[in-house]
Design a protein around this motif. Structure first.
Motif, mmCIF file in Angstrom:
data_model
loop_
_atom_site.group_PDB
_atom_site.id
_atom_site.type_symbol
_atom_site.label_atom_id
_atom_site.label_comp_id
_atom_site.label_asym_id
_atom_site.label_seq_id
_atom_site.Cartn_x
_atom_site.Cartn_y
_atom_site.Cartn_z
ATOM 1 N N ILE A 137 0.841 -1.210 0.000
ATOM 2 C CA ILE A 137 0.000 0.000 0.000
ATOM 3 C C ILE A 137 0.869 1.250 0.000
ATOM 4 O O ILE A 137 0.615 2.205 -0.740
ATOM 5 N N PHE A 138 1.903 1.240 0.833
ATOM 6 C CA PHE A 138 2.749 2.424 0.950
ATOM 7 C C PHE A 138 3.465 2.727 -0.364
ATOM 8 O O PHE A 138 3.464 3.863 -0.838
ATOM 9 N N GLY A 139 4.036 1.686 -0.967
ATOM 10 C CA GLY A 139 4.740 1.886 -2.230
ATOM 11 C C GLY A 139 3.821 2.350 -3.336
ATOM 12 O O GLY A 139 4.176 3.246 -4.125
ATOM 13 N N GLY A 140 2.637 1.788 -3.409
ATOM 14 C CA GLY A 140 1.683 2.178 -4.448
ATOM 15 C C GLY A 140 1.206 3.606 -4.298
ATOM 16 O O GLY A 140 1.087 4.355 -5.290
ATOM 17 N N THR A 141 0.948 4.012 -3.056
ATOM 18 C CA THR A 141 0.499 5.389 -2.818
ATOM 19 C C THR A 141 1.626 6.383 -3.090
ATOM 20 O O THR A 141 1.402 7.468 -3.633
ATOM 21 N N LEU A 142 2.845 5.995 -2.718
ATOM 22 C CA LEU A 142 4.004 6.848 -3.009
ATOM 23 C C LEU A 142 4.186 7.053 -4.509
ATOM 24 O O LEU A 142 4.563 8.141 -4.954
ATOM 25 N N ASP A 143 3.920 6.016 -5.288
ATOM 26 C CA ASP A 143 4.032 6.144 -6.745
ATOM 27 C C ASP A 143 3.070 7.215 -7.267
ATOM 28 O O ASP A 143 3.417 7.991 -8.162
ATOM 29 N N ILE A 144 1.858 7.235 -6.706
ATOM 30 C CA ILE A 144 0.886 8.251 -7.120
ATOM 31 C C ILE A 144 1.374 9.639 -6.721
ATOM 32 O O ILE A 144 1.308 10.601 -7.503
ATOM 33 N N LEU A 145 1.892 9.772 -5.497
ATOM 34 C CA LEU A 145 2.412 11.069 -5.056
ATOM 35 C C LEU A 145 3.572 11.509 -5.947
ATOM 36 O O LEU A 145 3.673 12.687 -6.309
ATOM 37 N N HIS A 146 4.428 10.575 -6.309
ATOM 38 C CA HIS A 146 5.539 10.905 -7.210
ATOM 39 C C HIS A 146 5.019 11.510 -8.508
ATOM 40 O O HIS A 146 5.522 12.539 -8.987
ATOM 41 N N ASP A 147 4.004 10.885 -9.088
ATOM 42 C CA ASP A 147 3.476 11.385 -10.360
ATOM 43 C C ASP A 147 2.790 12.733 -10.193
ATOM 44 O O ASP A 147 2.867 13.594 -11.084
ATOM 45 N N VAL A 148 2.109 12.927 -9.067
ATOM 46 C CA VAL A 148 1.467 14.221 -8.800
ATOM 47 C C VAL A 148 2.523 15.324 -8.761
ATOM 48 O O VAL A 148 2.338 16.404 -9.334
ATOM 49 N N VAL A 149 3.643 15.062 -8.096
ATOM 50 C CA VAL A 149 4.674 16.085 -7.913
ATOM 51 C C VAL A 149 5.550 16.256 -9.151
ATOM 52 O O VAL A 149 5.853 17.385 -9.554
ATOM 53 N N PHE A 150 5.942 15.130 -9.777
ATOM 54 C CA PHE A 150 6.949 15.196 -10.840
ATOM 55 C C PHE A 150 6.404 14.966 -12.257
ATOM 56 O O PHE A 150 7.086 15.299 -13.223
ATOM 57 N N ASP A 151 5.214 14.401 -12.370
ATOM 58 C CA ASP A 151 4.707 14.043 -13.704
ATOM 59 C C ASP A 151 3.217 14.382 -13.832
ATOM 60 O O ASP A 151 2.385 13.516 -14.092
ATOM 61 N N PRO A 152 2.861 15.656 -13.652
ATOM 62 C CA PRO A 152 1.445 16.041 -13.683
ATOM 63 C C PRO A 152 0.868 16.016 -15.097
ATOM 64 O O PRO A 152 1.607 15.962 -16.092
ATOM 65 N N TYR A 153 -0.430 16.078 -15.152
ATOM 66 C CA TYR A 153 -1.125 16.109 -16.443
ATOM 67 C C TYR A 153 -0.882 17.459 -17.119
ATOM 68 O O TYR A 153 -1.090 18.520 -16.522
ATOM 69 N N LEU A 154 -0.458 17.408 -18.375
ATOM 70 C CA LEU A 154 -0.155 18.629 -19.131
ATOM 71 C C LEU A 154 -0.873 18.618 -20.475
ATOM 72 O O LEU A 154 -1.205 17.561 -21.014
ATOM 73 N N GLU A 155 -1.083 19.791 -21.001
ATOM 74 C CA GLU A 155 -1.616 19.967 -22.357
ATOM 75 C C GLU A 155 -0.773 21.037 -23.050
ATOM 76 O O GLU A 155 -0.641 22.147 -22.520
ATOM 77 N N ASN A 156 -0.193 20.681 -24.168
ATOM 78 C CA ASN A 156 0.636 21.627 -24.928
ATOM 79 C C ASN A 156 1.769 22.214 -24.087
ATOM 80 O O ASN A 156 2.063 23.415 -24.153
ATOM 81 N N GLY A 157 2.383 21.364 -23.279
ATOM 82 C CA GLY A 157 3.546 21.787 -22.518
ATOM 83 C C GLY A 157 3.252 22.649 -21.311
ATOM 84 O O GLY A 157 4.162 23.288 -20.769
ATOM 85 N N ALA A 158 2.000 22.682 -20.862
ATOM 86 C CA ALA A 158 1.632 23.470 -19.681
ATOM 87 C C ALA A 158 0.440 22.803 -19.015
ATOM 88 O O ALA A 158 -0.088 21.805 -19.502
ATOM 89 N N PHE A 159 -0.010 23.368 -17.911
ATOM 90 C CA PHE A 159 -1.187 22.821 -17.241
ATOM 91 C C PHE A 159 -2.429 23.021 -18.099
ATOM 92 O O PHE A 159 -2.492 23.936 -18.937
ATOM 93 N N SER A 160 -3.423 22.183 -17.881
ATOM 94 C CA SER A 160 -4.680 22.276 -18.619
ATOM 95 C C SER A 160 -5.399 23.584 -18.299
ATOM 96 O O SER A 160 -5.636 23.912 -17.134
#
Length: 427
Positions: free
Chosen positions: A106-129
């Protein structure tokens, strides 16, 4: 319970409070930055837009489903200030792996989500939506606007703003609607990249700790080294001329808020003496403000003191009838004067000491309270535990309390003047 603090990368700190008390581990990550009118609105928006989605989980719905599969792990945004420092980021609730019957990490899986939130967010055309941003701008502006609906806390906020006008502490940690509305997606993304590379990072873990967990945190939250930005709060020890602010509002109950400079901050080392003073003066049901201004004289609906240990300010907030403004004002200052003159009973000392020691014991019941304690201590250059602070409280004398009161000076008188009758408010 003692704090273990490690600098896992230059400018990135991991703070660990190892305890078997909770079935759910608590993890938080915050970017720390000086409060500034130029950046406060951008900072406040950032965690909101980051939790709208990641590249792998591009919608809030998909993120929610992913968290639910990890035994209902939670991910929440946060934005607050301590002294003149703004903290923005996230906190997570993660069920301890030992309670997963299927062996799920559970801890590792939740950390993976936090990693993506901080370092790999959803973008559109090189910026936030743009679409996501417009929604979160509206939500944040609505939240700020809704503060006026709670007149008690709104009066405290306004008194702080007026007392500390021209000081960083007077800046709202949530930002300002006019600035928020003007933010563009490219601008916010550029600010995010800068914060990601330059801001000081504070990570807190409260729960059952192990080397395995530490390695997972270091691996998932792998920040680049950064230079430490000084985090400090300017302190004014004594008030100058008293400022008076009259603020007409569509209410029936008046709010009288007195702003004081206490002359004491947490980093002084003997702030525990102020803690005793504050309990005797106005922060408990047996305080002088409660027992005299509210109960004995019936001058207010509520009356309490609210200190800020980093900045060295204290507000006394009271809900009153407008006709009682001067009488309540005089009586609040009289109670302060009585303490300064040493008019403190043995019963008041005993009650205050008992109240504070009990509150220190209760800190360990909440991960958020534990984190708040040590974060404040860390900013003050201290590392004492609640247990250590409790021993100091036991040494405070009446003269110590009186000495604190003698150094407190009135800075600002804020009065929320009612413009409605009770009938009009009901309508």
């Amino acid at each position: 319970m003692s704090l273990i603090r490690k600098e896992i990368t230059k400018g990135v700190f991991l703070n660990v409070l190892d305890t078997p008390k909770f079935k759910t581990n608590y993890l938080s990550l915050a970017f720390a930055a000086p409060l500034s009118k130029e950046t406060v609105s951008l900072n406040a928006l950032l965690p909101l837009i980051l939790t709208r989605g990641t590249r792998k989980l591009p919608t809030m719905e998909k993120m929610s489903i992913a968290l639910d599969t990890l035994y209902a792990s939670t991910l929440n945004t946060r934005c607050f200030k301590k002294g003149e420092i703004q903290f923005v980021g996230f906190n997570l609730g993660i069920l301890n792996n030992s309670y997963a019957p299927d062996g799920c990490d559970i801890f590792g899986g939740t950390l993976d989500i936090l990693h993506d939130v901080v370092f790999d967010p959803y973008l559109e055309n090189g910026a936030f939506s743009e679409k996501y941003l417009e929604t979160e701008k509206k939500n944040l502006c609505d939240r700020i606007a809704s503060q006026i609906n709670n007149k008690n806390s709104y009066a405290v906020t306004r008194a702080n703003e007026e007392m500390c006008k021209g000081e960083a502490y007077g800046i709202s940690s949530l930002g300002y609607p006019e600035d928020i509305s003007a933010v563009t997606a490219p601008e916010l993304y550029s600010h995010y990249r800068k914060l990601l590379k330059e801001a000081r990072v504070e990570i807190f873990f409260v729960g059952e700790y192990s080397c395995n967990i530490e390695e997972k945190i270091k691996s998932a939250l792998c920040f680049e080294p950064r230079e430490l930005v000084p985090l400090k709060t300017d302190v004014i020890r004594r008030a100058g001329d008293i400022k008076e602010v009259n603020d007409p509002q569509a209410v029936t109950q008046a709010k009288l808020t007195l702003g004081f400079r206490t002359g004491k901050v947490l980093s002084d080392g003997d702030y525990y003496k102020f803690v005793m003073f504050n309990d005797i003066f106005g922060s408990s049901p047996t305080s002088k403000l409660f027992m005299n201004v509210r109960e004995k004289l019936s001058l207010c609906y509520y009356c309490r003191s609210i200190p800020e240990p980093q900045k060295g300010v204290m507000l006394v907030a009271a809900g009153i009838e407008a006709k009682n403004k001067k009488t309540a004002y005089d009586e609040i200052l009289k109670q302060l004067s009585d303490i300064a003159e040493g008019n403190i009973t043995d019963e008041e000392m005993l009650s205050a000491r008992s109240s504070i020691l009990n509150s220190y014991r209760e800190l360990s019941d909440s991960p958020e309270s534990i984190e708040s304690w040590y974060l404040g201590r860390m900013l003050a250059g201290m590392d004492d535990s609640p247990e250590m602070a409790a021993e100091q409280i036991k040494t405070v004398t009446k003269e110590d309390v009186a000495d604190i009161a003698r150094n407190i000076t009135l800075d600002t008188v804020y009065f929320m003047e009612p413009t409605l009758t009770e009938e009009a408010e009901n309508e």
